[in-house]
Design an enzyme around this catalytic site. Structure first.
Site, PDB file in Angstrom:
ATOM      1  N   ASP A  66       0.759  -1.255  -0.180  1.00 16.41           N
ATOM      2  CA  ASP A  66      -0.010  -0.084  -0.013  1.00 16.41           C
ATOM      3  C   ASP A  66       0.928   1.323  -0.040  1.00 16.41           C
ATOM      4  OD1 ASP A  66      -1.864   1.973   0.484  1.00 16.41           O
ATOM      5  OD2 ASP A  66      -3.062   0.513   1.281  1.00 16.41           O
ATOM      6  N   SER A 116      -6.818   4.383  -1.780  1.00 17.55           N
ATOM      7  CA  SER A 116      -6.552   2.845  -1.939  1.00 17.55           C
ATOM      8  C   SER A 116      -8.024   2.141  -2.113  1.00 17.55           C
ATOM      9  CB  SER A 116      -6.088   2.573  -0.396  1.00 17.55           C
ATOM     10  OG  SER A 116      -5.170   2.785  -0.396  1.00 17.55           O
ATOM     11  N   GLU A 293      -5.223  -6.968  16.714  1.00 17.67           N
ATOM     12  CA  GLU A 293      -5.265  -5.768  17.320  1.00 17.67           C
ATOM     13  C   GLU A 293      -6.573  -5.063  17.070  1.00 17.67           C
ATOM     14  OE1 GLU A 293      -2.838  -2.848  18.688  1.00 17.67           O
ATOM     15  OE2 GLU A 293      -1.961  -5.054  19.249  1.00 17.67           O
TER      16      GLU A 293
END
Ligand SMILES: *[C@@H]1O[C@H](CO)[C@@H](O)[C@H](O)[C@H]1NC(C)=O
Ligand SMILES: *[C@@H]1O[C@H](CO)[C@@H](O)[C@H](O)[C@H]1NC(C)=O
Ligand SMILES: [Zn+2]
Length: 534
Positions: A66, A116, A293
């Site tokens: 990315d 993105s 996470e």
């Protein structure tokens, strides 16, 4: 005071001498013209010997860095070499060693510089889309839920699943973030990652959040590894790793539990920490969800400080391939080095580049574990960043360091400047440039300076590279629209709209070629015979 400055001078001297030694060792052979002539001749021979692989790709692995623009690849390559004690510029990353490459244009239908989500729709579904939208075509403006129902595109992951392949996603961002979402979700706004982030009008119209779509509409995805635990759990559930935090969902749902309930009777595992992940036996596991996470996973440099520990992107890739490759029909896997982009947005080049090096390790895993006669490996980026380096630093200058003064870089304010600079971002200052004398610019949390002070550094608008090997990888050459990436993957695997096209066009091509050649051979033979007889 005196002691400290002596120590500083000494350490600079040690660093300088080690750098000079390294540098001279590396460059001595480069002074010989034969070195370059031999190197280039070797390259020519390698390219001459390249045989396009023309079989059908059973497996497709897409490695997506990315925000990994060309300047980021170069700087990451130098960092990798320097971490190994070399000058760095001559280094090669795993992607650099793939034999085929192309450039792709990353603009969105409505923006010169893409994001993105719009770009993910392009390289995953093969249809260019608008900024901020994911999995829907350009008839949908960002946030227009109503328009999205009739505008859904089909991703390479969905085509692979329909063709009987196993499918999986690995990311270091939230698994609901734009890139992974591009494989399975349809959202007029990429921000709709959990129900609390959706406007009530969109919910009333029947649009659902991205986490919900992942669990409810895509029970077939076999491997889901990354961050974003809090997007699947509710505000009345406490987080297992950070007990003083809760999930983010406002609808009271526990989508992790729902995912597990939906897998009753299947060999399915959910894990959230490294120790559990390590215990997962791929031979005994058909479905694996790992959310490490509540939000994005750590930067690779921060991994060791993580309370529960996290697998590296290379470890996640290994486990994913082990699980997915059990399917005799093959698989599709997306591996996203997500935080290269986030490091850049915060102006933290050390994090961006170290995450690129970690991503490089994941590509090495893919190359080592898979047979490239039956697996197409594609490495690319969604877009670039306002990131650059230069200033005529001597060979081997630390990529995260200061560029030594010279007659070629006369700085008008007289102050030192770093090798890496950003065009915009949080490293910009309202009051002119900071004097970097004595600042440790190699610290992992040092923000490189930016010309325009902005809250977040922005994407860049130029083309990005595609690197590939495996069946049909030779189609990557020249400049293309970003949608080409999805189409080459589909064509390579003969899936989606290429199922038929592939069967006819490829079989005809090879049969036709043979026919032409044998006809030609017969013609020449007859001609020769005629000459002899005459
Ligand atoms: C930058 O700081 C150093 C050390 O304090 C000082 O010697 C130098 O003059 C400063 N440069 C400028 C242009 O202010
Ligand atoms: C080519 O034709 C053969 C036999 O007709 C078939 O089995 C094969 O799948 C075809 N190849 C492709 C690429 O579709
Ligand atoms: Zn970004």
């Amino acid at each position: 005071m005196f002691g400290a400055s002596v120590k500083f001078v000494l350490s600079v001297a040690v660093w300088l001498s080690s750098w000079t030694l390294n540098c001279s060792a590396q460059t001595e052979e480069e002074k010989q013209p034969e070195y370059w002539n031999n190197l280039a001749w070797q390259d020519i021979q390698d390219v001459l010997q390249l045989q396009p692989r023309t079989g059908v790709a059973k497996n497709l692995v897409l490695f997506l860095g990315d925000g990994m623009g060309v300047s980021t690849v170069t700087a990451g390559r130098i960092l990798k070499g320097q971490l190994a004690g070399r000058t760095g510029e001559e280094e090669l990353l795993e992607m650099d060693k793939l034999p085929y490459s192309a450039l792709v244009k990353t603009y969105n239908v409505d923006r010169q510089t893409g994001d993105s989500a719009g770009t993910a729709t392009a390289y995953l579904s093969g249809v260019k889309a608008n900024y901020g939208t994911v999995g829907v075509d350009a008839t949908v403006a960002r946030g227009d839920c109503a328009a999205s129902f009739t505008a859904k595109t089909t991703s390479i992951l969905e085509h692979a699943h329909a063709a009987g392949k196993s499918v999986g996603i690995v990311a270091t961002a939230r698994v609901t973030h734009a890139t992974p979402a591009g494989t399975y979700a349809y959202a007029a706004n990429r921000a709709w990652e959990h129900d609390g982030k959706m406007p009530s009008e969109a919910k009333a119209l029947g649009c659902t959040d991205i986490a919900q779509q992942l669990v409810e509409d895509n029970p077939f995805i076999k491997v889901i590894l990354g961050g974003g635990r809090g997007y699947f759990t509710s505000t009345d559930q406490s987080d297992p790793e950070y007990p003083d935090q809760t999930g983010f969902r406002t609808d009271g749902r526990d989508l992790i539990q729902e995912w597990q309930d939906g897998k009753q009777g299947a060999a399915a595992r959910y894990v959230w920490r490294k120790a559990e992940f390590d215990q997962v036996d791929p031979a005994e596991t058909d479905f694996l969800m790992g959310l490490f996470e509540p939000d994005h996973m750590q930067y690779s440099l921060d991994n060791e400080d993580d309370p529960a520990g996290e697998p590296t992107i290379a470890e996640m890739t290994t486990k994913a391939i082990q699980i997915l490759s059990k399917n005799p029909n093959g698989f599709f896997l997306l591996v996203e080095g997500s935080k290269i982009d986030l490091g850049h947005h915060f102006g933290l080049a050390a994090h961006a580049l170290n995450d690129l090096v970690a991503f490089n390790d994941a590509i090495a895993v893919g190359k080592n574990m898979l047979d490239l006669d039956e697996t197409l490996i594609t490495v690319t980026a969604d877009h670039s960043h306002m990131f650059g380096f230069g200033g005529y630093a001597p060979r081997g200058t630390p990529i995260l360091g200061i560029v030594p003064k010279s007659d070629d870089n006369i700085v008008l304010d007289g102050m030192p400047f770093t090798n890496i600079l950003y065009g915009n971002g949080p490293g910009g200052s309202l009051g002119g440039r900071q004097n970097l004398t004595g600042v440790d610019t190699a610290d992992k949390n040092y923000r490189q300076q930016a010309a325009v002070p902005m809250k977040y550094e922005s994407h860049g608008g130029e083309d990005v590279s595609v690197f590939a090997d495996g069946p049909m990888a030779h189609l990557f050459r020249g400049l293309h629209e970003q949608v080409y990436v999805a189409h080459v993957m589909k064509y390579a695997a003969c899936i989606g709209e290429y199922t038929e096209k592939c069967r006819t066009s490829r079989n005809q091509t090879s049969a036709g070629d043979q026919h032409t050649w044998s006809g030609f051979t017969v013609f020449i033979t007859l001609l020769l015979l005629k000459t002899i007889i005459n």
